[in-house]
Scaffold this motif. Structure first.
Motif, PDB file in Angstrom:
ATOM      1  N   GLU A 227      61.077  66.028  47.282  1.00  0.00           N
ATOM      2  CA  GLU A 227      62.318  64.474  48.103  1.00  0.00           C
ATOM      3  C   GLU A 227      63.178  64.622  46.945  1.00  0.00           C
TER       4      GLU A 227
ATOM      5  N   SER B 237      60.073  53.381  48.788  1.00  0.00           N
ATOM      6  CA  SER B 237      59.970  54.613  49.501  1.00  0.00           C
ATOM      7  C   SER B 237      59.295  55.463  48.747  1.00  0.00           C
TER       8      SER B 237
ATOM      9  N   ARG C 109      65.717  57.343  64.509  1.00  0.00           N
ATOM     10  CA  ARG C 109      65.558  59.104  64.149  1.00  0.00           C
ATOM     11  C   ARG C 109      65.482  59.665  65.631  1.00  0.00           C
TER      12      ARG C 109
ATOM     13  N   ASP D 283      64.788  55.982  52.953  1.00  0.00           N
ATOM     14  CA  ASP D 283      63.828  57.821  52.315  1.00  0.00           C
ATOM     15  C   ASP D 283      64.419  58.087  51.261  1.00  0.00           C
ATOM     16  N   TYR D 284      65.414  57.268  50.294  1.00  0.00           N
ATOM     17  CA  TYR D 284      65.484  58.693  48.775  1.00  0.00           C
ATOM     18  C   TYR D 284      65.796  57.632  47.597  1.00  0.00           C
TER      19      TYR D 284
ATOM     20  N   LYS E  49      59.495  58.335  48.525  1.00  0.00           N
ATOM     21  CA  LYS E  49      60.297  59.416  48.416  1.00  0.00           C
ATOM     22  C   LYS E  49      61.651  59.334  47.433  1.00  0.00           C
TER      23      LYS E  49
END
Length: 189
Positions: A88, A124, A9, A118-119, A126
């Motif tokens: 999200e 996750s 990240r 993340d998605y 989110k």
């Protein structure tokens, strides 16, 4: 695993800061944090984001596309989505837009993996709501990620926001208060 992800990240953010595209600069995305203190995409938190004009806010009522094309529209809509616990969807859509601007293959692979984690991942918090066909396409695309790995998913989420959340946003206090505030300022000016 956690420290490796954190390191990726950091690298992703440093690359994004070094090579902002003209589209990112134009739309005010790229160097933002998803937990900024305000609802802006710029993430400067000094809130230098432009205030929408009355004409812009009125245009949002004409079409979802007009809402999504302006940074202020996306910000207001994101604020509304946050109240509905579906922020999200916007974050995923914006991450896909950012991925499309990337040209460096290794950065594309890294961003695609982070978007997936993340998605898309069922682990996750989110996770966005996608049908099984789109999930299968993404899983195939992840074997060799590109800027277009999530195109089908992004379209599905865009359509979901348009059909489901946008009508409620247009009737929300967030939109009506903003419209009223700008109308009052316009009358006073």
């Amino acid at each position: 695993m956690g420290s490796e992800r954190m390191e990726m990240r950091k690298r992703q953010m440093s690359v994004a800061q070094e090579t902002p595209s003209s589209t990112q600069a134009q739309h005010g995305i790229g160097n933002r944090a998803s937990n900024a203190c305000c609802f802006c995409w710029c993430c400067c938190c000094s809130c230098s984001c432009p205030t929408p004009t009355l004409e812009e806010v009125n245009a949002w009522a004409q079409s979802f596309d007009k809402l999504m094309i302006t940074p202020a529209g996306r910000n207001a809509f994101r604020e509304f989505l946050r109240t509905e616990f579906s922020e999200e969807n916007m974050l995923f859509w914006m991450a896909c837009e950012e991925l499309k601007q990337e040209s460096n293959k290794s950065v594309i692979e890294e961003k695609a993996r982070l978007i997936y984690e993340d998605y898309i991942s069922i682990l996750s918090p989110k996770e966005v709501s996608l049908d099984s066909r789109v999930r299968e396409v993404i899983n195939r695309n992840m074997l060799e990620p590109s800027q277009h790995t999530f195109d089908d998913a992004q379209l599905q989420i865009y359509t979901l926001m348009h059909r489901d959340s946008y009508p409620r946003f247009m009737n929300s206090a967030i939109y009506k208060d903003l419209l009223q505030s700008l109308s009052e300022k316009s009358i006073k000016a």
